[in-house]
Enzyme design. Structure first.
Site, PDB file in Angstrom:
ATOM      1  N   HIS A 123      35.054 -14.402 -24.832  1.00  0.00           N
ATOM      2  CA  HIS A 123      34.329 -13.213 -24.379  1.00  0.00           C
ATOM      3  C   HIS A 123      35.348 -12.102 -24.202  1.00  0.00           C
ATOM      4  O   HIS A 123      36.342 -12.255 -23.505  1.00  0.00           O
ATOM      5  CB  HIS A 123      33.597 -13.458 -23.062  1.00  0.00           C
ATOM      6  CG  HIS A 123      32.801 -12.270 -22.610  1.00  0.00           C
ATOM      7  ND1 HIS A 123      31.491 -12.056 -23.001  1.00  0.00           N
ATOM      8  CD2 HIS A 123      33.147 -11.201 -21.840  1.00  0.00           C
ATOM      9  CE1 HIS A 123      31.059 -10.925 -22.472  1.00  0.00           C
ATOM     10  NE2 HIS A 123      32.040 -10.376 -21.768  1.00  0.00           N
ATOM     11  N   CYS A 124      35.089 -10.957 -24.845  1.00  0.00           N
ATOM     12  CA  CYS A 124      36.038  -9.840 -24.825  1.00  0.00           C
ATOM     13  C   CYS A 124      35.479  -8.700 -23.980  1.00  0.00           C
ATOM     14  O   CYS A 124      34.460  -8.106 -24.332  1.00  0.00           O
ATOM     15  CB  CYS A 124      36.322  -9.361 -26.249  1.00  0.00           C
ATOM     16  SG  CYS A 124      37.483  -7.982 -26.321  1.00  0.00           S
ATOM     17  N   ASN A 125      36.150  -8.400 -22.871  1.00  0.00           N
ATOM     18  CA  ASN A 125      35.701  -7.293 -22.016  1.00  0.00           C
ATOM     19  C   ASN A 125      35.847  -5.943 -22.707  1.00  0.00           C
ATOM     20  O   ASN A 125      35.112  -5.001 -22.398  1.00  0.00           O
ATOM     21  CB  ASN A 125      36.510  -7.288 -20.713  1.00  0.00           C
ATOM     22  CG  ASN A 125      36.148  -8.452 -19.815  1.00  0.00           C
ATOM     23  OD1 ASN A 125      34.994  -8.865 -19.756  1.00  0.00           O
ATOM     24  ND2 ASN A 125      37.129  -9.015 -19.130  1.00  0.00           N
ATOM     25  N   ASN A 128      32.785  -5.563 -24.472  1.00  0.00           N
ATOM     26  CA  ASN A 128      31.631  -5.892 -23.624  1.00  0.00           C
ATOM     27  C   ASN A 128      30.677  -6.837 -24.349  1.00  0.00           C
ATOM     28  O   ASN A 128      29.455  -6.685 -24.283  1.00  0.00           O
ATOM     29  CB  ASN A 128      30.895  -4.612 -23.200  1.00  0.00           C
ATOM     30  CG  ASN A 128      29.895  -4.862 -22.079  1.00  0.00           C
ATOM     31  OD1 ASN A 128      30.097  -5.741 -21.236  1.00  0.00           O
ATOM     32  ND2 ASN A 128      28.807  -4.103 -22.057  1.00  0.00           N
ATOM     33  N   ASN A 129      31.248  -7.810 -25.035  1.00  0.00           N
ATOM     34  CA  ASN A 129      30.451  -8.721 -25.847  1.00  0.00           C
ATOM     35  C   ASN A 129      31.275  -9.977 -26.119  1.00  0.00           C
ATOM     36  O   ASN A 129      32.501  -9.966 -25.986  1.00  0.00           O
ATOM     37  CB  ASN A 129      30.080  -8.050 -27.166  1.00  0.00           C
ATOM     38  CG  ASN A 129      28.925  -8.729 -27.878  1.00  0.00           C
ATOM     39  OD1 ASN A 129      28.337  -9.682 -27.367  1.00  0.00           O
ATOM     40  ND2 ASN A 129      28.602  -8.257 -29.073  1.00  0.00           N
TER      41      ASN A 129
END
Length: 282
Positions: A123-125, A128-129
């Site tokens: 999950h990549c901040n 945001n996805n």
């Protein structure tokens, strides 16, 4: 999945806009002159790289990374599926207690998105996805263009500084000093961090691993060595084929945001496919 305001995405977009305007209207203009032939060529080239960077970034944010349907049911008797992942403890097929559904091979539950993601990488901040089956390629291509853009901008920044004429330096150094300082503080760490990230994902692609599978593989390798066996990642089918599995069969499409070759994310080629094919041909 509904997603609201993201501070991280706002920071990234602001940095992209700032670096773009500084590169085109300060670095290129002060080095070549924006209306000269070299200035126009560099402005067009950098704008093209920046456009592809933004396009892939937007797609990585907006694209569904790959949803596991609640109706998914593994067929343990299907001869076309030679490998079935099982839970670490016990011998049951992989089942997500939070989503109340079975998980296909390489799928994992994301605590942030609160759902299972096909071939989940992480999950990549910053987008945001989740980065998963359906948007992994565009995420990777975004990082490629981001590295090119940062290094290109850094070269133009250094060239602009070193090629300033003595007259302009005295007259307008104070005017552009803030732009140079902020750009340098952004570009140097970004170039290093994104280059490391790019190198990491090139390694993962060549091994046909996700970030999660890499960490799971380290543990599996340690357990295999303890048991006197050799662990091999089941989805590693050779460097070139691993590359085409992620980026596509045509080399001309590798840096384009298209992922039509990836399939449904429920079935992946494995090293066992080769073994079964060769034994059948004999």
């Amino acid at each position: 999945m509904k997603r609201g305001f993201s501070f991280s995405v706002t920071v990234v977009v602001s940095a992209i806009v700032f670096i773009y305007f500084c590169t085109v209207f300060v670095f290129i203009d002060r080095w070549f002159g924006l209306m000269t032939s070299p200035g126009i060529m560099n402005a067009v080239a950098f704008t093209g790289v920046a456009f592809m960077c933004v396009l892939n970034y937007a797609y990585a944010i907006l694209a569904d990374p790959g949803r596991v349907q609640s109706s998914f049911m593994p067929d343990i008797e299907d001869p076309e599926v030679p490998i079935h992942e099982i839970k670490r403890k016990g011998g049951d097929l992989r089942f997500c207690q939070k989503c109340s559904c079975f998980k296909p091979p390489r799928a994992h539950h994301c605590r942030v998105c609160k759902r299972c993601i096909l071939r989940m990488d992480h999950h990549c901040n910053w987008i945001n996805n989740c980065v998963g089956h359906a948007n992994y390629k565009v995420f990777f291509v975004f990082v490629v263009y981001a590295v090119i853009a940062c290094i290109y901008s850094l070269i133009l920044l250094v060239g602009s500084l070193t090629n300033d004429s003595q007259n302009d330096k005295q007259r307008s150094a104070d005017t552009f000093r803030v732009a140079y300082v902020i750009s340098g503080l952004l570009l140097v760490p970004l170039s290093v961090a994104l280059s490391v990230l790019l190198g990491w994902h090139i390694y993962l692609i060549l091994q046909n691993k996700t970030t999660i599978e890499y960490h799971e593989g380290v543990r599996a390798m340690w357990l295999a060595e303890k048991g006197g066996t050799v662990y091999k990642h089941p989805y590693d089918i050779g460097a070139y084929e691993n590359l085409t599995t992620v980026l596509g069969p045509s080399i001309f499409c590798w840096i384009c945001p298209f992922s039509r070759h990836i399939g449904n994310g429920l079935r992946f080629r494995t090293a066992y496919d080769r073994v079964s094919t060769s034994s059948t041909s004999k």
